[in-house]
Each structure stands twice: as structure tokens, then as C-alpha cells.
Design a protein around this motif. Sequence first.
Motif: not given
Length: 448
Positions: A137-140, A147-151
Motif C-alpha cells: 500500500h505504501h509503495l503504490h 508502473e506498479r508491477t515491477l516495484p
Amino acid sequence: MSATAGAAALPAEAAGAELRRGAWGTTWLLLTFMLVNFADKTVMGLAADPIRDELGLTRGEFGTAQSAFFALFSLAALGVSFLTRRVRTTVLLLGMALLWSVAQLPMLLGAAGFGTLVVTRVLLGAAEGPSAPVAVHHLHGWFGQRERTLPTAVLMVGAAGGVAVSAPLLTVVIGAWGWRWAFGIVGLVGLVWAVCWYVRGEEGPLAPPLGRRSPSSAAGDGGGASVPYRRLLLSGTWLTAAFGAFAAYWLLSAGLTWAPDYLHEVSGLSLQQSGAVVTATAVGNAVVLLSHGLLARRASRKGRAPRLPVGLGGGLVMCLAAVSIAAFAEVDAVGVKIALMVGPMALTNVILTVSQTAVARITPAGQRGVALGALAFVYALAGVLSPLVTGRMVDGASSVPAGYRSAYLLMAALVAVAGVLAVCFLRPESDAARLDVPETPGAGPPVH
């Protein structure tokens, strides 16, 4: 100063570079967070034999101690996820790291026995239960939807990397100083991470505001108006993602607890050789997760959809992994077993990334923490059941190899069912449209 305020004071190009640095700096910090998290979980598997010998435990009792880790894991994951609407995730992550680190240290005491082991595992599980959903949740809050799949994959690599890094190091610690110091080392490392996070951790520009929000303010942060949780949690995407993550976590938890024992008792490997195989398996898991994340990023940067829909691709990968697990249970050759563990069985982990990003896609930003926490609540149940069921199956079988064979065939069946369900029902884009949840755009120039 927040990331948004700092970037706003810079020219557009410099602001974009600043946001990229902040986004990936946070990603690496949270990767380290997950590395320590899974190092904690690895200790019990690596130290299984000396713990059982010193404390006089059967495999069933040892499985009970390992399952104690998950006694409050699921409830904590769900309960803390509701706090994400009122407490900053930077604070929550710091608190969890401090609590789980301190929970390890009592096992350094020579008088600490089976009761202390169970109590500290319960506390550790309560602290670590919310870690993955709150971290995602924090990362998103730093990355737009595409852009979210790789991180997210990088974050999930912490599960594999925590095993890969800690297995050889903790094996040396156990051999040199005893199993109690394995607990002490990971506790101290967790405290070091907490200090780093206190200094460097900050919220991303896409983090939703705290407190109750009106539909208009929710839409303003890219998350859309609130959706009743009943509709979210009963959607085909959420249910399928939850079961897929449950099946993958069943295999992961069983491996963390019992793979070293299996390799020693069934395949005849030494403790050091078993640790090397566990490390190689973790590296294979990391390669699979990163490869999947890089392929998804490549597709998003070229502005095209993946060649296979998320559900179809993820489901077929799960089915292939299920066949590999069944083959692992049936073959006798140690080399083939190791190749299966390092290679195709690792494909199961793809669903851990897919499930997180799929659930985030169908959920408004302000509700994302709760939806991810509910997901963790379900898959963490596998952490409760898997070590316990596997231990009981081995203890109750006519022989140790026969018990492990049945346990791995059960894992293969779970993963196969998850794959079929993903092919049929994992549809994040169509469910997002049905729930009227728009795609979250990026905070600035694309994050590379």
C-alpha cells in the motif's frame, strides 16, 4: 517535507527525476524490509533439527510452534489494514519493524524453552502479519497503476531474497554459535532497518489522504469514489487472487518450515547442503519474480497490453507449477528434485505479484490498504495450516518419505485449482470497470 512538496519546488524535469529517485529509493528500503521479514521466517526451518533435539519436540509439536507464528498473523493483517485510513504507513511500518525485532531477542536466553518459543512466534507473527499489505500500500503511493508491477515484484523478491541471503548466513551462525543466536541476529538486523526507516522513510505523492473522505475527494486522488467492501471482496478478481495467493503461500510456508528437513531425511543431504539448496531455490524464486516484473514494465512502457490477459497468463503459469510440484513428489532422483525446486516450482510465486496488483487495480486508493489487508488475512491462513498439516501428515504416515509425498501432492492440487480459477475468473480490468474504479495515473513522468 513530503515527496510531493519537495518535488513541487523544482522545475518539471528535475521534479520528475526527484520523484523517480524517491520512488525507487523507497522500493529498495522496502525490499530490505521484506528481506528481514523473511529471514525471520527462515530461522525455524534452518534450525529445525537442533531446536527439536534440544527441546525434545516431535515434528507435529514443531509444526505447532511454527504455526503459532500465524496465530495472530491474519487478524493483525486485517486489523492494521484498517489503520491505514487513519495512520500514516511510515509510522505503521516503523512500529512493526520494532515489534518484530524485539520479539526475537528472548530466545537468546538459555532458559527460554518451548513455551517461550511459542509466545515469541505469536508476537512475531502479529508484528509481521500486516507487513506485506502495508508495504505494498505504501509503495503504490509512489507509482501509478501501469508502473506498479515491477516495484511490486521487487518487493515480493524480498520473500525469496530473505531466504537466499539468510539461509547461508544463518546456517553458519547456527553451526558456530547455536540456533538461539540465529534468532538474535535477525532481531538486531531488524532494529538497524528501523533506524534507517525512521531517517529516510516518507509518503509518496499518490498516497491517499487520511480520515474519512467524500466521494469527490476520493476521486481527486485517482482512487475513485468509495466502493462497498462487500462488492470488492466478493468480486471474481478479489476471490481468485485470494485463493491463488493462499495456494502459493501454502507452498512457500511448507518449504520454509520443512524443505530442509525433507532434503535431509528423504534426500540424504547434510544441513549445509540443504541450506545451499534452499538458497538456490530462493534465487530461482527471485529470478521468476523479477523476470515477470520486467516483462510487465516493458509492455507498459511500449503502451501495449500484455500478450496474455493477467488471469490467463497467471493461471497457466500456476498450472505448470502444479505439474512440477506433483513431479517433485513422485521422482526419486535428487538432482531432478533440486532442478524442479529451483526452476518450474518457483513459477508459483508469480501469483503473489499478480494478486497484489490485481486487487490494487479494482480498489479505490483510500480503500487499497484494507483490500490488501483482507487479501493477506486469507493467504496467511495458509501459513497457519501448511506447517501444521504437513507435520501431522509426515508424523501420521507409514514412513517419512510417504508422508512428505502426500503433503506435496496436496500442494500440487491446491496450486492446480488456483491456476484454473485464475484462468476463469481473474479479470481486474473488467471488474474495475464494473466497480467504476478508474486507473490511477502516475505522479509525474514515467518511473523507469
